[in-house]
Design an enzyme around this catalytic site. Structure first.
Site: not given
Ligand SMILES: Cc1ncc(COP(=O)(O)O)c(C=O)c1O
Length: 398
Positions: A165
């Site tokens: 990110k």
């Molecule tokens: C659009 C979206 N939602 C949710 C997530 C979930 O985030 P995390 O990996 O921090 O749980 C991601 C992670 O890639 C994402 O791209």
């Protein structure tokens, strides 16, 4: 800052966590922020904060990261998919109302790749039907809609600080909201179902269903250090994207990403689509996409697909195997839902024709790297006949 935290004595939810919450809330313009161990945790907190429970339906886009939809099942609610809009790659807002039933409780909008969803239209639908709106802003730190930052537009929002990110702390996330009751409900789920925070005088009593979604001090220290650089990094990203887009104007058979007026993209992912109809490859789009990507990679370009499946095609939805015994879909409170893959043709077309760039456009890379990326893409697209002449590479991984 990480080493200072390490040398300190508070390594669980500590002072850096508290400071990170305050600093992120101030940066994004939210009243409340709760730091979590993932974006997925923050999404689940959003569901519970919006009082979604057993059998309630929650609208989600048919194309996103898996947990944009599986977070709904975490609390026995039912995801209802809506196809995406090809141009923006976000949920097709015009199709949301048709998916609303008496069981609908909330809408999860995903600001995919960093482009905000058309939130005025979404909030108008939500107000009309008495629904809550959860923003999945996991990819969209700093993106703005009509001048306002994402995460301040719906009823609550989730950010991710996973390694890929724009704001990264290895793993991690943030739940944000402005409404006190929403914040309190999210915080209860976040810390074992307790109503008292980990740095306050705890009664160690569980008031509601709870998980352990708290961040830790070292990761929060890393997040704080990154937050200080974030605006500068986002600016570099924007400059690199503008340079790349300029150089890609007029490249044949390439569909560039859009940034409509009033929408400020954060460019987490610069996703292009190959015009497979014009190329005569609509029938074997996925395979030809993979060959184009191989050709781009052979030019040294760091590019690739982001997803291999649209969400409804994933086994958990096709087999409805979330909690066993068909739960939550077999629950007497649940209604029927349509997960037939053919119902989401736009998401499928996008999936089969896309490739994206992330790291090549990120700081410390500058416009010199963006120009190299453009040269590679132009070379491949202007010599498509040679790509077609390659030996078949076998079926793409799906
Ligand atoms: C659009 C979206 N939602 C949710 C997530 C979930 O985030 P995390 O990996 O921090 O749980 C991601 C992670 O890639 C994402 O791209």
């Amino acid at each position: 800052m990480v080493l200072d935290s390490l040398e300190g004595t508070s390594h669980a939810f500590g002072p850096n966590c508290l400071a990170f919450q305050d600093e992120f809330a101030a940066w994004n313009g939210n009243r409340y922020a709760v730091t979590t161990n993932s974006g997925t945790a923050a999404l689940h907190m959003g569901l519970v904060a919006c009082e979604c429970g057993c059998g309630d339906e929650v609208i989600v886009p048919a194309y996103s990261w898996s947990s944009s939809a599986t977070c709904v099942m975490q609390h026995n609610a039912i995801p209802v998919f809506v196809d995406i809009d090809f141009d923006t790659m976000n949920i097709d807002v015009g199709r949301i109302e048709a998916a609303i039933t008496p069981k609908t409780k909330a809408i999860i909008v995903v600001h995919l790749n960093g482009l905000p969803v058309d939130m005025d239209r979404v909030m108008a639908i939500a107000d009309k039907h008495g629904l809550r709106v959860i923003e999945d802003a996991c990819q969209a730190h700093g993106a703005r809609y009509k001048g306002k930052k994402v995460g301040t537009l719906g009823h609550c929002a989730a950010f991710s600080f996973n390694q890929n990110k724009c704001l990264c702390s290895g793993e991690g996330g943030m739940f944000v909201a402005d409404d006190e009751a929403i914040y309190e409900r999210a915080r209860t789920l976040w810390s074992f179902g307790e109503e008292v925070g980990p740095t306050e005088r705890r009664d160690y009593h569980v008031y509601a269903m709870g998980w352990m979604y708290r961040n830790n001090d070292l990761t929060a220290a890393w997040g704080r250090a990154q937050l200080r650089k974030l605006d500068r990094h986002l600016l570099t990203l924007r400059e690199n994207v503008e340079c790349l887009s300029r150089h890609l104007q007029g490249v044949p058979h390439l569909i560039l990403p859009t940034e409509p007026a009033g929408f400020e993209h954060s460019w987490y992912n610069y996703t292009v689509r190959f015009d497979m109809e014009a190329l005569g490859h609509a029938h074997d789009a996925r395979r030809f996409r993979d060959r184009l990507i191989e050709a781009l990679q052979a030019e040294g370009l760091g590019t690739g697909i982001w997803q291999s499946f649209i969400l409804p095609a994933m086994t958990v939805f096709q087999a409805k195997n979330a909690y066993g015994h068909g739960c939550p879909w077999t629950c007497s409170r649940s209604g029927p839902v349509d997960y037939s893959v053919d119902s989401f043709p736009v998401a499928a077309r996008h999936l089969d024709t896309h490739t994206g760039l992330t790291y090549p456009l990120r700081a410390p890379n500058g416009t010199d790297v963006a120009e190299l990326a453009a040269t590679a893409i132009r070379k491949v697209m202007e010599n498509i006949d040679q790509v077609e002449a390659c030996e078949p590479v076998g079926e793409a991984a799906v």
